[in-house]
Design an enzyme around this catalytic site. Sequence first.
Site, PDB file in Angstrom:
ATOM      1  N   ILE A  13     -35.639  30.205  -8.254  1.00 33.68           N
ATOM      2  CA  ILE A  13     -35.888  30.077  -6.819  1.00 33.68           C
ATOM      3  C   ILE A  13     -36.722  31.263  -6.330  1.00 33.68           C
ATOM      4  CG2 ILE A  13     -34.832  29.683  -4.553  1.00 33.68           C
ATOM      5  CD1 ILE A  13     -32.284  28.781  -6.073  1.00 33.68           C
ATOM      6  N   ASN A  33     -34.646  42.249 -13.610  1.00 34.91           N
ATOM      7  CA  ASN A  33     -34.345  42.960 -14.871  1.00 34.91           C
ATOM      8  C   ASN A  33     -34.472  42.052 -16.085  1.00 34.91           C
ATOM      9  OD1 ASN A  33     -32.179  41.309 -14.687  1.00 34.91           O
ATOM     10  ND2 ASN A  33     -30.595  42.900 -14.770  1.00 34.91           N
ATOM     11  N   ASP A  59     -32.460  47.246 -12.871  1.00 26.19           N
ATOM     12  CA  ASP A  59     -31.135  46.631 -12.771  1.00 26.19           C
ATOM     13  C   ASP A  59     -30.544  47.059 -11.425  1.00 26.19           C
ATOM     14  OD1 ASP A  59     -27.993  46.892 -14.679  1.00 26.19           O
ATOM     15  OD2 ASP A  59     -28.547  45.818 -12.839  1.00 26.19           O
ATOM     16  N   PHE A  81     -32.004  37.323  -4.403  1.00 26.76           N
ATOM     17  CA  PHE A  81     -31.609  36.253  -5.330  1.00 26.76           C
ATOM     18  C   PHE A  81     -30.858  36.794  -6.541  1.00 26.76           C
ATOM     19  CE2 PHE A  81     -33.874  32.777  -3.470  1.00 26.76           C
ATOM     20  CZ  PHE A  81     -35.085  33.251  -3.006  1.00 26.76           C
ATOM     21  N   SER A 125     -24.112  29.689  -1.485  1.00 27.46           N
ATOM     22  CA  SER A 125     -24.010  28.416  -2.189  1.00 27.46           C
ATOM     23  C   SER A 125     -23.008  27.478  -1.532  1.00 27.46           C
ATOM     24  CB  SER A 125     -23.564  28.683  -3.641  1.00 27.46           C
ATOM     25  OG  SER A 125     -23.245  27.486  -4.309  1.00 27.46           O
ATOM     26  N   TYR A 150     -17.882  32.930 -10.003  1.00 25.36           N
ATOM     27  CA  TYR A 150     -19.232  32.831  -9.437  1.00 25.36           C
ATOM     28  C   TYR A 150     -19.137  32.439  -7.960  1.00 25.36           C
ATOM     29  CZ  TYR A 150     -23.395  30.615  -7.760  1.00 25.36           C
ATOM     30  OH  TYR A 150     -24.435  30.243  -6.954  1.00 25.36           O
ATOM     31  N   LYS A 154     -19.969  34.548  -4.103  1.00 22.67           N
ATOM     32  CA  LYS A 154     -20.742  34.098  -2.927  1.00 22.67           C
ATOM     33  C   LYS A 154     -19.884  34.206  -1.669  1.00 22.67           C
ATOM     34  CE  LYS A 154     -24.454  33.217  -5.180  1.00 22.67           C
ATOM     35  NZ  LYS A 154     -25.591  34.138  -5.076  1.00 22.67           N
ATOM     36  N   ASN A 199     -26.669  22.571 -15.971  1.00 22.40           N
ATOM     37  CA  ASN A 199     -26.972  21.749 -14.795  1.00 22.40           C
ATOM     38  C   ASN A 199     -27.591  20.417 -15.213  1.00 22.40           C
ATOM     39  OD1 ASN A 199     -27.860  24.737 -13.061  1.00 22.40           O
ATOM     40  ND2 ASN A 199     -25.997  23.565 -12.784  1.00 22.40           N
ATOM     41  N   ARG A 231     -23.963  14.607  -5.295  1.00 16.57           N
ATOM     42  CA  ARG A 231     -24.473  15.921  -4.918  1.00 16.57           C
ATOM     43  C   ARG A 231     -25.712  15.770  -4.050  1.00 16.57           C
ATOM     44  NH1 ARG A 231     -20.357  16.654  -6.992  1.00 16.57           N
ATOM     45  NH2 ARG A 231     -19.674  18.192  -8.545  1.00 16.57           N
ATOM     46  N   ARG A 295     -15.749  16.788 -15.776  1.00 17.81           N
ATOM     47  CA  ARG A 295     -15.846  18.225 -16.090  1.00 17.81           C
ATOM     48  C   ARG A 295     -14.925  18.987 -15.145  1.00 17.81           C
ATOM     49  NH1 ARG A 295     -21.677  21.088 -15.451  1.00 17.81           N
ATOM     50  NH2 ARG A 295     -21.264  20.564 -13.262  1.00 17.81           N
ATOM     51  N   ASP A 298     -15.384  20.242 -11.156  1.00 14.54           N
ATOM     52  CA  ASP A 298     -16.362  19.458 -10.384  1.00 14.54           C
ATOM     53  C   ASP A 298     -15.704  18.852  -9.153  1.00 14.54           C
ATOM     54  OD1 ASP A 298     -18.469  18.076 -13.040  1.00 14.54           O
ATOM     55  OD2 ASP A 298     -18.582  19.920 -11.878  1.00 14.54           O
TER      56      ASP A 298
HETATM   57  C1  WQD Z   1     -24.316  18.107 -10.909  1.00 10.35           C
HETATM   58  C2  WQD Z   1     -23.592  16.815 -11.236  1.00 10.35           C
HETATM   59  C3  WQD Z   1     -21.856  17.107 -12.865  1.00 10.35           C
HETATM   60  C4  WQD Z   1     -24.420  18.126 -16.252  1.00 10.35           C
HETATM   61  C5  WQD Z   1     -23.793  23.967  -9.781  1.00 10.35           C
HETATM   62  C6  WQD Z   1     -23.159  25.172  -9.166  1.00 10.35           C
HETATM   63  C7  WQD Z   1     -23.726  25.396  -7.786  1.00 10.35           C
HETATM   64  C8  WQD Z   1     -25.228  25.446  -7.844  1.00 10.35           C
HETATM   65  C9  WQD Z   1     -25.804  24.214  -8.505  1.00 10.35           C
HETATM   66  C10 WQD Z   1     -25.868  27.763  -7.886  1.00 10.35           C
HETATM   67  C11 WQD Z   1     -22.089  17.023 -11.362  1.00 10.35           C
HETATM   68  C12 WQD Z   1     -22.958  16.198 -13.399  1.00 10.35           C
HETATM   69  C13 WQD Z   1     -23.968  17.807 -14.976  1.00 10.35           C
HETATM   70  C14 WQD Z   1     -24.281  17.179 -17.304  1.00 10.35           C
HETATM   71  C15 WQD Z   1     -23.270  15.634 -15.766  1.00 10.35           C
HETATM   72  N1  WQD Z   1     -25.657  26.593  -8.537  1.00 10.35           N
HETATM   73  N2  WQD Z   1     -23.409  16.584 -14.749  1.00 10.35           N
HETATM   74  N3  WQD Z   1     -23.715  15.968 -17.011  1.00 10.35           N
HETATM   75  O1  WQD Z   1     -21.972  21.654 -10.665  1.00 10.35           O
HETATM   76  O2  WQD Z   1     -22.966  20.444  -8.643  1.00 10.35           O
HETATM   77  O3  WQD Z   1     -23.455  22.852  -9.002  1.00 10.35           O
HETATM   78  O4  WQD Z   1     -25.193  24.121  -9.814  1.00 10.35           O
HETATM   79  O5  WQD Z   1     -25.804  28.022  -6.736  1.00 10.35           O
HETATM   80  O6  WQD Z   1     -23.230  26.611  -7.300  1.00 10.35           O
HETATM   81  O7  WQD Z   1     -21.774  24.916  -9.042  1.00 10.35           O
HETATM   82  O8  WQD Z   1     -24.458  21.172 -10.512  1.00 10.35           O
HETATM   83  O9  WQD Z   1     -26.124  20.250 -12.056  1.00 10.35           O
HETATM   84  O10 WQD Z   1     -23.999  21.293 -13.013  1.00 10.35           O
HETATM   85  O11 WQD Z   1     -23.864  19.090 -11.844  1.00 10.35           O
HETATM   86  O12 WQD Z   1     -22.758  14.530 -15.531  1.00 10.35           O
HETATM   87  O13 WQD Z   1     -24.673  17.422 -18.482  1.00 10.35           O
HETATM   88  O14 WQD Z   1     -24.036  16.367 -12.513  1.00 10.35           O
HETATM   89  O15 WQD Z   1     -20.580  16.610 -13.254  1.00 10.35           O
HETATM   90  O16 WQD Z   1     -21.438  15.842 -10.878  1.00 10.35           O
HETATM   91  P1  WQD Z   1     -23.094  21.461  -9.727  1.00 10.35           P
HETATM   92  P2  WQD Z   1     -24.655  20.498 -11.940  1.00 10.35           P
END
Ligand code: WQD
Length: 338
Positions: A13, A33, A59, A81, A125, A150, A154, A199, A231, A295, A298
């Site tokens: 970002i 860093n 750092d 960031f 976040s 994490y 925040k 992600n 999401r 997971r 979630d």
């Molecule tokens: C999104 C959806 C998973 C991977 C995280 C942090 C949040 C922010 C964004 C920093 C969920 C599903 C994921 C996979 C899947 N980061 N998924 N298979 O967990 O919403 O947010 O990243 O600020 O703080 O918590 O994002 O992309 O990990 O998951 O099904 O291999 O995709 O279960 O529903 P998340 P994500």
Amino acid sequence: MKTVLVTGGLGYIGSHTAVDLIARGHRVVLADNLNNTRAEVLDGIEAISGVRPEWVQVDLADRSATEAFLAGRTFDGIIHFAAHKAVGESVAEPIAYYRNNFDSLLNLLDYQRAHPQCGLIFSSSCTVYGQADELPIPESAPIKPAESPYGNTKQVGEEILRDAVRAFGLKVIALRYFNPIGAHSSARIGELPLGVPQNLVPFITQSAAGLRGPLQVYGNDYPTRDGTAIRDYIHVVDLAAAHVVALERIFNASMAEPFEVFNLGTGEGSTVLEVIQSFERATGSSLQWSFAPRRAGDVIAAYADTHRATEVLGWTAQKSLDEAMADAWRWQLSLQGI
Ligand code: WQD
């Protein structure tokens, strides 16, 4: 023109925000860093913007190194960031997360206290909301106990900032991101997940590129329209623009309060299956995937109430999910020299 410090400025970002700042005529200094990125990102920023901003490898959690870096420098604004940001890793390494994320913030606050004209934008976040009781989620939604160290960095980061603003008369805006995705349309900068992506979108693009096995869809028994979690996926270019708009709100002395909070999302929720469909539609690629158990940690659904961002900040996300998926795919292909 203002002089802006972008910490984590070679990150995902941060680099997109540096490009937007330069486009709007500001002078940018990057502090990074290289903990979670590569120096080559600077080449991408230059290729897009025509400007190679100053980059200092420092750092920010190291107090003396940060003081030495900031000594004699005058910044009109800081966009902060730089932080560790992997949810799962934070559960395994909480001390490293608290030390890094809090020490870097506190070292920057030492500077801001000595230079109160310098505004600060804090990368927060939507995880601060946990599983919100109401959807879309407004900024007034209660802060829920963090699901991870994490997320706690925040939440506590925002509390530290509120106290510092009150004590020292600082100006701070906290931006609560939903799910950043995509890449600059030039495919010169984008997300660089080091290791196996946690992600969704980077895993999708790496899987479709043959670098990973099939995507595992975590859970198909959620109480949602198709059983998969929802999401709010926001294009990183839209997210970057919001940071510059927020900083200019501080520059223009337009703040209503010395500490303000804004959600940054599209206001639309998408299920995991809808993201997969968007990827296939936008790229013409097919994705191998299968259902897997939920997971841990979630939430069922999270998407932003964007009224404050639109009405107060004067910002609205412009880019679609399909556009983000096409940009993410183009970036993936460029990473592989295709
Ligand atoms: C999104 C959806 C998973 C991977 C995280 C942090 C949040 C922010 C964004 C920093 C969920 C599903 C994921 C996979 C899947 N980061 N998924 N298979 O967990 O919403 O947010 O990243 O600020 O703080 O918590 O994002 O992309 O990990 O998951 O099904 O291999 O995709 O279960 O529903 P998340 P994500």
